[in-house]
Structure formats: C-alpha cells, structure tokens
Design a protein around this motif. Structure first.
Motif, PDB file in Angstrom:
ATOM      1  N   CYS A 196       0.837  -1.201   0.000  1.00 51.37           N
ATOM      2  CA  CYS A 196       0.000   0.000   0.000  1.00 51.37           C
ATOM      3  C   CYS A 196       0.874   1.254   0.000  1.00 51.37           C
ATOM      4  O   CYS A 196       0.583   2.221  -0.717  1.00 51.37           O
ATOM      5  N   GLN A 197       1.935   1.234   0.760  1.00 50.46           N
ATOM      6  CA  GLN A 197       2.860   2.368   0.830  1.00 50.46           C
ATOM      7  C   GLN A 197       3.452   2.648  -0.551  1.00 50.46           C
ATOM      8  O   GLN A 197       3.486   3.790  -1.003  1.00 50.46           O
ATOM      9  N   ALA A 198       3.911   1.608  -1.235  1.00 51.31           N
ATOM     10  CA  ALA A 198       4.506   1.785  -2.572  1.00 51.31           C
ATOM     11  C   ALA A 198       3.475   2.349  -3.550  1.00 51.31           C
ATOM     12  O   ALA A 198       3.772   3.266  -4.322  1.00 51.31           O
ATOM     13  N   ALA A 199       2.265   1.804  -3.512  1.00 46.30           N
ATOM     14  CA  ALA A 199       1.215   2.286  -4.415  1.00 46.30           C
ATOM     15  C   ALA A 199       0.842   3.734  -4.102  1.00 46.30           C
ATOM     16  O   ALA A 199       0.621   4.540  -5.021  1.00 46.30           O
ATOM     17  N   THR A 200       0.796   4.076  -2.840  1.00 48.55           N
ATOM     18  CA  THR A 200       0.446   5.441  -2.438  1.00 48.55           C
ATOM     19  C   THR A 200       1.537   6.423  -2.843  1.00 48.55           C
ATOM     20  O   THR A 200       1.255   7.516  -3.335  1.00 48.55           O
ATOM     21  N   GLU A 201       2.789   6.030  -2.659  1.00 47.26           N
ATOM     22  CA  GLU A 201       3.893   6.913  -3.035  1.00 47.26           C
ATOM     23  C   GLU A 201       3.914   7.197  -4.533  1.00 47.26           C
ATOM     24  O   GLU A 201       4.346   8.266  -4.954  1.00 47.26           O
ATOM     25  N   LYS A 202       3.424   6.261  -5.341  1.00 47.26           N
ATOM     26  CA  LYS A 202       3.379   6.470  -6.798  1.00 47.26           C
ATOM     27  C   LYS A 202       2.374   7.555  -7.181  1.00 47.26           C
ATOM     28  O   LYS A 202       2.426   8.087  -8.282  1.00 47.26           O
ATOM     29  N   LEU A 203       1.448   7.866  -6.285  1.00 43.88           N
ATOM     30  CA  LEU A 203       0.422   8.868  -6.576  1.00 43.88           C
ATOM     31  C   LEU A 203       0.902  10.305  -6.405  1.00 43.88           C
ATOM     32  O   LEU A 203       0.222  11.236  -6.824  1.00 43.88           O
ATOM     33  N   VAL A 204       2.059  10.484  -5.780  1.00 43.69           N
ATOM     34  CA  VAL A 204       2.589  11.836  -5.583  1.00 43.69           C
ATOM     35  C   VAL A 204       3.922  11.971  -6.316  1.00 43.69           C
ATOM     36  O   VAL A 204       4.643  10.996  -6.506  1.00 43.69           O
ATOM     37  N   SER A 205       4.233  13.192  -6.720  1.00 48.03           N
ATOM     38  CA  SER A 205       5.435  13.393  -7.526  1.00 48.03           C
ATOM     39  C   SER A 205       6.727  13.259  -6.727  1.00 48.03           C
ATOM     40  O   SER A 205       7.734  12.813  -7.253  1.00 48.03           O
ATOM     41  N   ASP A 206       6.712  13.636  -5.457  1.00 50.79           N
ATOM     42  CA  ASP A 206       7.920  13.574  -4.647  1.00 50.79           C
ATOM     43  C   ASP A 206       7.514  13.227  -3.208  1.00 50.79           C
ATOM     44  O   ASP A 206       7.245  14.107  -2.390  1.00 50.79           O
ATOM     45  N   ALA A 207       7.473  11.936  -2.917  1.00 47.15           N
ATOM     46  CA  ALA A 207       6.980  11.459  -1.629  1.00 47.15           C
ATOM     47  C   ALA A 207       7.822  11.976  -0.465  1.00 47.15           C
ATOM     48  O   ALA A 207       7.281  12.344   0.581  1.00 47.15           O
ATOM     49  N   GLU A 208       9.132  12.024  -0.622  1.00 42.84           N
ATOM     50  CA  GLU A 208       9.982  12.484   0.480  1.00 42.84           C
ATOM     51  C   GLU A 208       9.722  13.959   0.776  1.00 42.84           C
ATOM     52  O   GLU A 208       9.649  14.365   1.935  1.00 42.84           O
ATOM     53  N   HIS A 209       9.571  14.756  -0.264  1.00 41.22           N
ATOM     54  CA  HIS A 209       9.263  16.176  -0.069  1.00 41.22           C
ATOM     55  C   HIS A 209       7.896  16.329   0.610  1.00 41.22           C
ATOM     56  O   HIS A 209       7.729  17.154   1.510  1.00 41.22           O
ATOM     57  N   MET A 210       6.939  15.523   0.190  1.00 38.67           N
ATOM     58  CA  MET A 210       5.610  15.595   0.794  1.00 38.67           C
ATOM     59  C   MET A 210       5.669  15.243   2.278  1.00 38.67           C
ATOM     60  O   MET A 210       5.060  15.916   3.103  1.00 38.67           O
ATOM     61  N   ARG A 211       6.421  14.198   2.617  1.00 37.03           N
ATOM     62  CA  ARG A 211       6.573  13.834   4.032  1.00 37.03           C
ATOM     63  C   ARG A 211       7.206  14.981   4.815  1.00 37.03           C
ATOM     64  O   ARG A 211       6.793  15.284   5.935  1.00 37.03           O
ATOM     65  N   ALA A 212       8.201  15.625   4.231  1.00 35.06           N
ATOM     66  CA  ALA A 212       8.857  16.752   4.902  1.00 35.06           C
ATOM     67  C   ALA A 212       7.867  17.895   5.129  1.00 35.06           C
ATOM     68  O   ALA A 212       7.842  18.502   6.212  1.00 35.06           O
ATOM     69  N   GLU A 213       7.050  18.177   4.136  1.00 33.42           N
ATOM     70  CA  GLU A 213       6.051  19.241   4.272  1.00 33.42           C
ATOM     71  C   GLU A 213       5.013  18.876   5.337  1.00 33.42           C
ATOM     72  O   GLU A 213       4.608  19.725   6.140  1.00 33.42           O
ATOM     73  N   LEU A 214       4.582  17.625   5.358  1.00 31.94           N
ATOM     74  CA  LEU A 214       3.612  17.185   6.371  1.00 31.94           C
ATOM     75  C   LEU A 214       4.226  17.230   7.767  1.00 31.94           C
ATOM     76  O   LEU A 214       3.564  17.613   8.739  1.00 31.94           O
ATOM     77  N   ARG A 215       5.496  16.847   7.883  1.00 31.46           N
ATOM     78  CA  ARG A 215       6.179  16.944   9.185  1.00 31.46           C
ATOM     79  C   ARG A 215       6.242  18.400   9.632  1.00 31.46           C
ATOM     80  O   ARG A 215       6.056  18.710  10.818  1.00 31.46           O
ATOM     81  N   ALA A 216       6.498  19.317   8.691  1.00 34.32           N
ATOM     82  CA  ALA A 216       6.547  20.735   9.036  1.00 34.32           C
ATOM     83  C   ALA A 216       5.193  21.197   9.567  1.00 34.32           C
ATOM     84  O   ALA A 216       5.120  21.928  10.564  1.00 34.32           O
ATOM     85  N   LEU A 217       4.120  20.769   8.928  1.00 32.46           N
ATOM     86  CA  LEU A 217       2.785  21.138   9.397  1.00 32.46           C
ATOM     87  C   LEU A 217       2.508  20.552  10.777  1.00 32.46           C
ATOM     88  O   LEU A 217       1.965  21.219  11.648  1.00 32.46           O
ATOM     89  N   SER A 218       2.873  19.287  10.986  1.00 29.30           N
ATOM     90  CA  SER A 218       2.546  18.639  12.253  1.00 29.30           C
ATOM     91  C   SER A 218       3.495  19.023  13.376  1.00 29.30           C
ATOM     92  O   SER A 218       3.163  18.845  14.546  1.00 29.30           O
TER      93      SER A 218
END
Length: 165
Positions: free
Chosen positions: A124-146
């Motif tokens: 599920c993680q692999a399939a979900t990561e394919k839906l976004v252009s840059d998963a690591e950047h997205m995680r960093a942005e979400l960490r910044a928000l949280s």
C-alpha cells in the motif's frame, strides 16, 4: 453591519478551492481508507497499525511517549488501545519505576498480526507513493505542518491568523 462581517455565498467556492485544512483532511481520509482496505485481511485499521508500530519497541513505551509520537492526547490513546487489548494484541502494564504510570506493549499474538500486516503495508505504501510526484518532499512538508507549535501555543497561532505577528 460592515461589509467584512457579511457572509456572502461567493466565499464558499474560494474556501473549497484554497482551504489548506479542507484539502489535508480530505487527503487524510482518502489515504486512511486506502491503508484500511490494505490492512483489512489482518483485521487492523490504519490507525491500529500505526499505534501497534509505536509499541513495536524493545522497551514498552509509556502513555506519554505514545501520545507524543502519535500527537494524540492520552485519553484518545487509551481509548484506541482498549480494542487492541480486548483482542489480545497488546497489554497495558504498570510502569515498574512509576506505579502511577502505564506502559503498553505488544503481546505475542500482536507481534504475529503486525508481522503479517507489514507486507500489506509495504504494498500500500509503494502504491500510495506512486500517486505523488515527490513522496519524500511531501513527508517533509507534512512533518513541518505537524511539528508547528499549535495547539501547544494557541495564542501565537491566533496572533498569526489575525496578522498580529
């Protein structure tokens, strides 16, 4: 009444298009549904999987630690642990060093279920990561928000929201 205080209908589509909170909430619900479906074969929800992963540690974490990792209040953590405890997947024990505190740990049955869940999560993680252009950047942005200091400092957030800071 001033014009600023009027609620006009044209604000609704603007909020729908631009509200960060709305988009994060919608995305969170959609992502949680994906993981819930992936984990269904082992009888876990995405929230239960995350909670059990926090408990997958050499030393049973305290309620305070679990709360901090998941950014939940202790009451919510306790409520979320109860179904897992009834299923025999976790146990809550008295802290040996502080009898007033509790710790939670996986049982042998919980470790087995979690081990079966990991490959489902990975797919599920692999399939979900394919839906976004840059998963690591997205995680960093979400960490910044949280990691922002709300609600620990609600006055500061109100001041920022009101343009006072």
């Amino acid at each position: 009444m001033t014009r600023d205080a009027e609620l006009t209908y044209d604000i609704t589509p603007k909020v729908r298009i631009s509200c960060m909170c709305l988009h994060v909430q919608r995305a969170a619900r959609a992502v949680a549904r994906r993981y819930d479906e992936a984990l269904r074969p082992v009888g876990l929800t995405s929230g239960q999987y995350s909670l059990m992963m926090v408990l997958n540690a050499e030393e049973a974490p305290s309620m305070q630690t679990i709360s901090a990792v998941l950014d939940m209040d202790r009451t919510t953590v306790t409520a979320n642990l109860k179904p897992l405890e009834r299923l025999g997947l976790i146990e809550v024990v008295v802290d040996a060093e502080d009898r007033r505190s509790r710790r939670a740990r996986l049982t042998a049955a919980g470790r087995k279920v979690l081990a079966k869940a990991v490959p489902l999560w990975r797919r599920c993680q692999a399939a979900t990561e394919k839906l976004v252009s840059d998963a690591e950047h997205m995680r960093a942005e979400l960490r910044a928000l949280s990691s922002a200091d709300f609600p620990r400092n609600p006055r500061r957030w109100r001041a920022q929201a009101n343009g006072e800071e």
